[in-house]
Write a protein that holds these residues in place. Structure first.
Motif, short mmCIF file in Angstrom:
data_model
loop_
_atom_site.label_atom_id
_atom_site.label_comp_id
_atom_site.label_asym_id
_atom_site.label_seq_id
_atom_site.Cartn_x
_atom_site.Cartn_y
_atom_site.Cartn_z
N TYR A 48 -1.73 1.82 -25.45
CA TYR A 48 -1.33 1.24 -24.17
C TYR A 48 -0.88 -0.20 -24.35
CZ TYR A 48 -3.52 5.24 -21.94
OH TYR A 48 -3.84 6.51 -21.54
N ALA A 49 0.18 -0.58 -23.65
CA ALA A 49 0.64 -1.97 -23.63
C ALA A 49 -0.33 -2.79 -22.79
CB ALA A 49 2.05 -2.06 -23.05
N PHE A 50 -0.71 -3.95 -23.29
CA PHE A 50 -1.62 -4.81 -22.55
C PHE A 50 -0.94 -5.35 -21.29
CE2 PHE A 50 -3.94 -8.73 -21.58
CZ PHE A 50 -5.23 -8.24 -21.56
N SER A 51 0.35 -5.67 -21.41
CA SER A 51 1.08 -6.14 -20.22
C SER A 51 2.46 -5.51 -20.15
CB SER A 51 1.17 -7.66 -20.19
OG SER A 51 1.96 -8.14 -21.25
N VAL A 52 2.97 -5.48 -18.92
CA VAL A 52 4.25 -4.87 -18.60
C VAL A 52 5.00 -5.86 -17.71
CG1 VAL A 52 5.30 -2.99 -17.27
CG2 VAL A 52 3.33 -2.52 -18.73
N ARG A 53 6.30 -5.96 -17.92
CA ARG A 53 7.14 -6.78 -17.05
C ARG A 53 8.38 -5.98 -16.69
NH1 ARG A 53 6.57 -11.92 -15.83
NH2 ARG A 53 5.25 -12.29 -17.65
N LYS A 54 8.67 -5.91 -15.40
CA LYS A 54 9.80 -5.12 -14.90
C LYS A 54 9.72 -3.68 -15.40
CE LYS A 54 12.83 -9.01 -14.15
NZ LYS A 54 14.12 -9.63 -14.34
N HIS A 55 8.53 -3.14 -15.39
CA HIS A 55 8.26 -1.74 -15.74
C HIS A 55 8.56 -1.41 -17.21
CE1 HIS A 55 7.60 -1.31 -11.49
NE2 HIS A 55 8.86 -1.52 -11.21
N GLU A 56 8.57 -2.42 -18.05
CA GLU A 56 8.77 -2.22 -19.49
C GLU A 56 7.63 -2.91 -20.23
OE1 GLU A 56 11.12 -0.44 -21.04
OE2 GLU A 56 12.03 0.11 -19.12
N PRO A 57 7.08 -2.26 -21.26
CA PRO A 57 6.01 -2.90 -22.03
C PRO A 57 6.44 -4.28 -22.53
CG PRO A 57 6.20 -0.61 -22.64
CD PRO A 57 7.38 -0.93 -21.76
N GLU A 58 5.56 -5.25 -22.37
CA GLU A 58 5.85 -6.62 -22.82
C GLU A 58 4.94 -6.98 -23.99
OE1 GLU A 58 6.79 -10.51 -20.40
OE2 GLU A 58 4.64 -10.14 -20.38
N ASP A 59 3.65 -6.94 -23.78
CA ASP A 59 2.68 -7.25 -24.84
C ASP A 59 2.12 -5.92 -25.34
OD1 ASP A 59 0.56 -7.95 -26.46
OD2 ASP A 59 -0.33 -9.35 -25.03
N LYS A 60 2.57 -5.52 -26.53
CA LYS A 60 2.17 -4.22 -27.07
C LYS A 60 0.96 -4.32 -27.99
CE LYS A 60 6.83 -2.36 -26.81
NZ LYS A 60 7.91 -1.73 -27.57
N ILE A 61 0.37 -5.49 -28.07
CA ILE A 61 -0.83 -5.65 -28.91
C ILE A 61 -1.97 -4.89 -28.23
CG2 ILE A 61 -2.55 -7.26 -29.81
CD1 ILE A 61 -0.29 -9.35 -29.91
N GLU A 62 -2.59 -4.00 -28.96
CA GLU A 62 -3.69 -3.21 -28.42
C GLU A 62 -4.97 -4.03 -28.51
OE1 GLU A 62 -3.35 1.12 -29.47
OE2 GLU A 62 -1.84 0.27 -30.83
N GLN A 63 -5.52 -4.35 -27.35
CA GLN A 63 -6.69 -5.20 -27.29
C GLN A 63 -7.91 -4.41 -26.81
OE1 GLN A 63 -6.03 -9.00 -25.34
NE2 GLN A 63 -3.82 -8.79 -25.65
N ALA A 64 -9.02 -4.61 -27.47
CA ALA A 64 -10.24 -3.91 -27.08
C ALA A 64 -10.59 -4.23 -25.63
CB ALA A 64 -11.39 -4.32 -28.00
N TYR A 65 -10.36 -5.46 -25.20
CA TYR A 65 -10.66 -5.83 -23.81
C TYR A 65 -9.90 -4.94 -22.85
CZ TYR A 65 -11.13 -8.55 -19.54
OH TYR A 65 -11.39 -8.94 -18.26
N GLY A 66 -8.62 -4.73 -23.11
CA GLY A 66 -7.82 -3.87 -22.25
C GLY A 66 -8.29 -2.43 -22.28
N TYR A 67 -8.62 -1.93 -23.45
CA TYR A 67 -9.06 -0.55 -23.59
C TYR A 67 -10.40 -0.29 -22.90
CZ TYR A 67 -5.29 0.89 -26.61
OH TYR A 67 -4.05 1.23 -27.07
N ALA A 68 -11.17 -1.34 -22.71
CA ALA A 68 -12.47 -1.17 -22.04
C ALA A 68 -12.30 -0.72 -20.59
CB ALA A 68 -13.24 -2.49 -22.08
N PHE A 69 -11.12 -0.92 -20.03
CA PHE A 69 -10.89 -0.59 -18.62
C PHE A 69 -10.18 0.74 -18.41
CE2 PHE A 69 -11.62 -5.05 -18.77
CZ PHE A 69 -12.37 -5.30 -17.64
N ILE A 70 -9.70 1.32 -19.48
CA ILE A 70 -8.94 2.58 -19.36
C ILE A 70 -9.89 3.75 -19.27
CG2 ILE A 70 -7.26 4.10 -20.43
CD1 ILE A 70 -6.01 1.61 -21.66
#
Length: 130
Positions: free
Chosen positions: A108-130
């Motif tokens: 999963y992309a950590f951030s998206v801008r204009k419906h396109e992945p922006e920050d594709k770094i996979e972060q454990a913090y982000g995955y904790a919410f999925i």
């Protein structure tokens, strides 16, 4: 020095912050803020709001907020018995799975801008919410 205790403004404090009535009303209050302004008809949720509800940075989405909005709407829909809220949650879940999801990386992309992945770094913090 500050005002004497007798002059301080009294607040309406609930009997218990853990009472069902207080918590259900708190959920209603939160949802009533987000429901009319968070859904982006082109996908996902608007996530950045000023205190008065004015949107800012409308093209930016972050996985933590996207996930939290999904769970908030889904649980509120279940708690309040409102299918409309469940449908809003499903709208956000579809966005997570189609826009945040990086099919080529199975991540999963950590951030998206204009419906396109922006920050594709996979972060454990982000995955904790999925």
């Amino acid at each position: 020095m500050g005002e004497p205790a007798s002059k301080k403004q009294k607040t309406n404090k609930p009997d218990s912050f853990f009472s069902r009535d207080f918590l259900v009303q708190h959920v209603r209050d939160i949802i009533s803020f987000y429901e009319p302004r968070a859904v982006d008809s082109t996908g996902g949720f608007f996530q950045s709001f000023k205190i008065d509800g004015t949107k800012f940075n409308p093209d930016f989405r972050q996985i933590v907020s996207s996930s939290r909005m999904v769970i908030n709407f889904m649980l509120a829909g279940r708690l309040l018995g409102e299918k409309k809220l469940l449908d809003i949650g499903k709208h956000g879940l579809e966005y997570l799975e189609t826009v945040h999801r990086l099919k080529d990386k199975d991540g999963y992309a950590f951030s998206v801008r204009k419906h396109e992945p922006e920050d594709k770094i996979e972060q454990a913090y982000g995955y904790a919410f999925i």
